[in-house]
Design a protein around this motif. Sequence first.
Motif, PDB file in Angstrom:
ATOM      1  N   LEU A 144       5.621  -2.802   8.552  1.00  0.00           N
ATOM      2  CA  LEU A 144       4.452  -1.628   8.554  1.00  0.00           C
ATOM      3  C   LEU A 144       5.131  -0.478   8.427  1.00  0.00           C
ATOM      4  O   LEU A 144       6.206   0.032   9.291  1.00  0.00           O
ATOM      5  CB  LEU A 144       3.676  -1.641  10.043  1.00  0.00           C
ATOM      6  N   ILE A 145       4.634   0.564   7.628  1.00  0.00           N
ATOM      7  CA  ILE A 145       5.251   1.697   7.111  1.00  0.00           C
ATOM      8  C   ILE A 145       4.460   2.673   7.968  1.00  0.00           C
ATOM      9  O   ILE A 145       3.108   2.738   7.913  1.00  0.00           O
ATOM     10  CB  ILE A 145       5.181   2.126   5.573  1.00  0.00           C
ATOM     11  N   VAL A 146       4.960   3.548   8.717  1.00  0.00           N
ATOM     12  CA  VAL A 146       4.036   4.729   9.353  1.00  0.00           C
ATOM     13  C   VAL A 146       3.941   5.716   8.382  1.00  0.00           C
ATOM     14  O   VAL A 146       4.764   6.495   7.529  1.00  0.00           O
ATOM     15  CB  VAL A 146       5.240   5.218  10.441  1.00  0.00           C
ATOM     16  N   VAL A 147       2.396   5.836   8.320  1.00  0.00           N
ATOM     17  CA  VAL A 147       2.095   6.782   7.234  1.00  0.00           C
ATOM     18  C   VAL A 147       2.742   8.115   7.441  1.00  0.00           C
ATOM     19  O   VAL A 147       2.933   8.940   6.544  1.00  0.00           O
ATOM     20  CB  VAL A 147       0.460   6.831   7.416  1.00  0.00           C
ATOM     21  N   GLU A 206       0.790  -1.065   0.244  1.00  0.00           N
ATOM     22  CA  GLU A 206       0.056  -0.099   0.062  1.00  0.00           C
ATOM     23  C   GLU A 206       0.974   1.394  -0.096  1.00  0.00           C
ATOM     24  O   GLU A 206       0.647   2.220  -0.684  1.00  0.00           O
ATOM     25  CB  GLU A 206      -0.941   0.061   1.181  1.00  0.00           C
ATOM     26  N   ALA A 207       2.002   1.315   0.696  1.00  0.00           N
ATOM     27  CA  ALA A 207       2.923   2.240   0.803  1.00  0.00           C
ATOM     28  C   ALA A 207       3.536   2.780  -0.463  1.00  0.00           C
ATOM     29  O   ALA A 207       3.488   3.992  -1.015  1.00  0.00           O
ATOM     30  CB  ALA A 207       3.857   2.246   1.791  1.00  0.00           C
ATOM     31  N   THR A 208       3.904   1.509  -1.517  1.00  0.00           N
ATOM     32  CA  THR A 208       4.314   1.742  -2.650  1.00  0.00           C
ATOM     33  C   THR A 208       3.214   2.400  -3.711  1.00  0.00           C
ATOM     34  O   THR A 208       3.493   3.180  -4.534  1.00  0.00           O
ATOM     35  CB  THR A 208       4.682   0.401  -3.445  1.00  0.00           C
ATOM     36  N   HIS A 209       1.980   2.106  -3.475  1.00  0.00           N
ATOM     37  CA  HIS A 209       0.730   2.657  -4.370  1.00  0.00           C
ATOM     38  C   HIS A 209       0.621   4.065  -3.896  1.00  0.00           C
ATOM     39  O   HIS A 209       0.533   4.775  -4.759  1.00  0.00           O
ATOM     40  CB  HIS A 209      -0.245   1.798  -3.963  1.00  0.00           C
ATOM     41  N   MET A 210       0.932   4.408  -2.574  1.00  0.00           N
ATOM     42  CA  MET A 210       0.554   5.505  -2.144  1.00  0.00           C
ATOM     43  C   MET A 210       1.635   6.443  -2.734  1.00  0.00           C
ATOM     44  O   MET A 210       1.294   7.771  -3.326  1.00  0.00           O
ATOM     45  CB  MET A 210       0.532   5.750  -0.428  1.00  0.00           C
ATOM     46  N   ILE A 261       7.120  13.394   1.639  1.00  0.00           N
ATOM     47  CA  ILE A 261       6.517  14.058   0.540  1.00  0.00           C
ATOM     48  C   ILE A 261       6.791  15.407   0.907  1.00  0.00           C
ATOM     49  O   ILE A 261       7.170  16.336  -0.006  1.00  0.00           O
ATOM     50  CB  ILE A 261       5.101  13.390   0.184  1.00  0.00           C
ATOM     51  N   GLU A 262       6.514  15.902   2.006  1.00  0.00           N
ATOM     52  CA  GLU A 262       6.693  17.580   2.318  1.00  0.00           C
ATOM     53  C   GLU A 262       8.153  17.666   2.029  1.00  0.00           C
ATOM     54  O   GLU A 262       8.406  18.925   1.598  1.00  0.00           O
ATOM     55  CB  GLU A 262       6.209  17.801   3.600  1.00  0.00           C
ATOM     56  N   LEU A 266      11.222   1.595  -2.348  1.00  0.00           N
ATOM     57  CA  LEU A 266      10.585   2.081  -0.893  1.00  0.00           C
ATOM     58  C   LEU A 266      11.773   1.581   0.156  1.00  0.00           C
ATOM     59  O   LEU A 266      12.009   2.189   1.181  1.00  0.00           O
ATOM     60  CB  LEU A 266       9.584   1.402  -0.617  1.00  0.00           C
ATOM     61  N   TYR A 267      12.347   0.230  -0.412  1.00  0.00           N
ATOM     62  CA  TYR A 267      13.202  -0.141   0.781  1.00  0.00           C
ATOM     63  C   TYR A 267      14.649   0.501   0.805  1.00  0.00           C
ATOM     64  O   TYR A 267      15.052   0.674   1.887  1.00  0.00           O
ATOM     65  CB  TYR A 267      13.453  -1.574   0.319  1.00  0.00           C
ATOM     66  N   GLU A 268      14.983   1.244  -0.261  1.00  0.00           N
ATOM     67  CA  GLU A 268      16.049   2.187  -0.316  1.00  0.00           C
ATOM     68  C   GLU A 268      15.677   3.177   0.608  1.00  0.00           C
ATOM     69  O   GLU A 268      16.752   3.659   1.258  1.00  0.00           O
ATOM     70  CB  GLU A 268      16.291   2.563  -1.690  1.00  0.00           C
TER      71      GLU A 268
END
Length: 92
Positions: free
Chosen positions: A49-52, A18-22, A59-60, A30-32
């Motif tokens: 689990l990726i912390v949202v 889901e994080a890769t999709h986001m 992104i910011e 993502l792992y990098e």
Amino acid sequence: MKSRCGSDRPPLTVRVAEATHMLGIGKTKLYELIAQREIDTLKVGRATLIVVGSVHAFIERECALSRMANVPRRKHGRPRKSFVDLAASSRP
């Protein structure tokens, strides 16, 4: 976004897929980012689990850096010769 328990609160963590999709990136990238400590993770058993919140912070940061750099966008495709270059190369 509704969670599995029916709550309207956004999730605090998401799975890798889901994080890769986001982010619109692949798992490798993502792992990098995780290895570079740009994005925070939690391990619960075997699940990563990726912390949202860290995704939003990433992104910011990236948006702020791109605004500060004010880098012109690269044109797509191979570079073309200008008419001046073509005229100069055709002269004897």
